[in-house]
Design a protein around this motif. Structure first.
Motif, PDB file in Angstrom:
ATOM      1  N   ILE A   1     -22.680 -59.182  48.337  1.00 37.13           N
ATOM      2  CA  ILE A   1     -23.313 -60.357  48.497  1.00 37.13           C
ATOM      3  C   ILE A   1     -22.776 -61.873  48.020  1.00 37.13           C
ATOM      4  N   ARG A   2     -21.875 -60.965  47.285  1.00 37.78           N
ATOM      5  CA  ARG A   2     -20.693 -62.164  46.152  1.00 37.78           C
ATOM      6  C   ARG A   2     -19.522 -62.412  47.419  1.00 37.78           C
ATOM      7  N   SER A   3     -20.162 -61.582  47.641  1.00 37.60           N
ATOM      8  CA  SER A   3     -18.353 -61.838  48.912  1.00 37.60           C
ATOM      9  C   SER A   3     -18.708 -63.228  49.780  1.00 37.60           C
ATOM     10  N   PHE A   4     -20.159 -63.041  49.262  1.00 34.70           N
ATOM     11  CA  PHE A   4     -20.604 -64.837  50.488  1.00 34.70           C
ATOM     12  C   PHE A   4     -20.969 -66.266  49.682  1.00 34.70           C
ATOM     13  N   ALA A   5     -20.538 -65.712  48.204  1.00 32.69           N
ATOM     14  CA  ALA A   5     -20.752 -67.323  47.469  1.00 32.69           C
ATOM     15  C   ALA A   5     -19.384 -67.980  47.402  1.00 32.69           C
ATOM     16  N   THR A   6     -19.702 -69.070  47.705  1.00 32.15           N
ATOM     17  CA  THR A   6     -18.826 -70.271  47.494  1.00 32.15           C
ATOM     18  C   THR A   6     -17.934 -71.081  46.567  1.00 32.15           C
TER      19      THR A   6
ATOM     20  N   CYS B   1     -30.118 -69.336  47.656  1.00 32.71           N
ATOM     21  CA  CYS B   1     -30.405 -69.286  48.802  1.00 32.71           C
ATOM     22  C   CYS B   1     -29.041 -68.749  49.746  1.00 32.71           C
ATOM     23  N   GLN B   2     -28.181 -69.620  49.304  1.00 34.60           N
ATOM     24  CA  GLN B   2     -27.348 -69.828  50.543  1.00 34.60           C
ATOM     25  C   GLN B   2     -26.332 -68.717  50.467  1.00 34.60           C
ATOM     26  N   THR B   3     -26.325 -67.341  49.192  1.00 40.75           N
ATOM     27  CA  THR B   3     -25.528 -66.367  49.459  1.00 40.75           C
ATOM     28  C   THR B   3     -26.205 -65.834  50.551  1.00 40.75           C
ATOM     29  N   LEU B   4     -28.042 -65.834  50.121  1.00 40.58           N
ATOM     30  CA  LEU B   4     -28.803 -64.077  51.158  1.00 40.58           C
ATOM     31  C   LEU B   4     -28.660 -64.661  52.905  1.00 40.58           C
ATOM     32  N   PHE B   5     -28.313 -65.785  52.993  1.00 45.76           N
ATOM     33  CA  PHE B   5     -28.900 -66.530  53.847  1.00 45.76           C
ATOM     34  C   PHE B   5     -27.291 -65.945  55.083  1.00 45.76           C
ATOM     35  N   ASP B   6     -26.452 -66.334  54.447  1.00 46.47           N
ATOM     36  CA  ASP B   6     -25.194 -66.057  54.890  1.00 46.47           C
ATOM     37  C   ASP B   6     -24.654 -64.765  54.774  1.00 46.47           C
TER      38      ASP B   6
END
Ligand code: ADE
Length: 244
Positions: free
Chosen positions: A40-45, A66-71
Motif C-alpha cells: 500500500i505504501r507504494s501508492f503514497a504521494t 483514503c487516498q493510498t487505499l483507493f489508488d
C-alpha cells in the motif's frame, strides 16, 4: 481458470513463509491459484510516504488514509479483467467460518485489504464497499495474519489442492460436525490402546462408530454447532439421524 488473490498490505514480506510452504505453495505450483502482493505504501504521494494520519476528534492511534487505499485498489483491479470480491480484514467484520471459505473458494478473484494501526477512515468502507471480515473476537495488530488464515482455508478447498489421501470432504465442519478421534500405529502405546472397532476390518461398523463419535463430540464440545445443526435439519434428516 485459477483463482487470483490480490493482497494489499504494508507488510508484504509477512506472507512469503505462508504462501511459500505446504498446500498454499503446492496449489500455486499446480496453477490453481495466483498470489499478487501489493505494498500500500507504494501508492503514497507525500515526502514521508504516509499511509495513516491522526484521527479527527482526537484519540489514540493512527487511522489508515483514503487516498493510498483507493489508488491501490483501483490500480490493482485494472491488472486483470476478472471482477474482484473485495474483502477488508477487521475485528468489526462478519465472523469468518467454513461456509464463507467455501463461498470465497468459488470466486474468480479475491482482493484482500490488510490494514494496520487503529483502523480505517470510514470512507474507505463506504467508498470501496468491501465485505468486512473478522477471524474472531480478539484484536490483532493488523489484518495480515487474518488474511493468511482466509487464504489457507480457501486455497485448500480448491479442487485438486489436496492429494487424494487428504480430501477435505469428511473434515471437521464440512457437515456441521467436528472430527472423530483418529489413531495410527502402534496398537498399544504406554498402556493406551486403539478402540477394537477400528481394527475389526468392518468398514460399515467403523463408519457408523465414527459418525457417532462426531455427533457425541459436537454435542459435548461445541453445543453451539450442534444447536445450529439441529435447527437447520429437516424432520427427514432428524429421523435419519435418530435411526443411524
Ligand atoms: N485485524 C485485527 N484484528 C482482526 C481480527 N480479529 N480479524 C480480522 N482482522 C483483524
Amino acid at each position: 481458470m485459477s483463482l487470483r488473490i490480490d493482497i494489499l498490505t504494508l507488510f508484504p514480506e509477512m506472507f512469503a513463509p505462508i504462501l511459500g510452504t505446504s498446500i498454499p505453495k503446492r496449489a500455486a505450483e499446480k496453477g490453481l491459484v495466483e498470489y499478487h502482493l501489493t505494498n500500500i505504501r507504494s501508492f503514497a504521494t507525500d515526502a514521508h510516504l504516509s499511509v495513516d494520519d491522526r484521527p479527527f476528534g482526537g484519540g489514540p492511534g493512527m487511522v489508515m488514509i483514503c487516498q493510498t487505499l483507493f489508488d491501490a485498489v483501483e490500480a490493482v483491479e485494472k491488472q486483470d479483467s476478472r471482477p474482484a470480491q473485495r474483502l477488508l480484514l477487521t475485528p468489526q467484520g462478519q465472523k469468518f467460518d467454513q461456509k464463507m471459505a467455501e463461498e470465497l473458494a468459488r470466486q474468480p478473484r479475491l482482493l484482500m485489504i490488510a490494514g494496520h494501526y487503529e483502523g480505517f477512515d470510514e470512507r474507505i468502507i463506504d467508498g470501496l464497499q468491501p465485505v468486512e471480515v473478522s477471524i474472531g473476537d480478539y484484536v490483532l495488530s493488523g489484518g495480515e495474519i487474518p488474511a493468511m488464515v482466509l487464504i489457507d482455508s480457501i486455497v485448500r478447498l480448491l479442487p485438486g489442492a489436496l492429494g487424494a489421501a487428504d480430501g477435505a470432504a469428511d473434515e471437521t465442519f464440512a457437515d456441521g460436525l467436528i472430527e472423530h478421534p483418529q489413531y495410527t500405529r502402534p496398537r498399544e502405546f504406554r498402556g493406551l490402546s486403539v478402540p477394537d472397532i477400528l481394527l475389526s476390518g468392518n468398514h460399515k461398523a467403523i463408519a457408523a462408530w465414527r459418525l457417532e463419535q462426531r455427533k457425541l463430540r459436537t454435542q459435548q464440545r461445541r453445543p453451539d454447532l450442534w444447536q445450529n445443526r439441529s435447527s437447520a435439519m429437516s424432520d427427514d434428516d432428524r429421523n435419519r439421524d435418530r435411526n443411524s
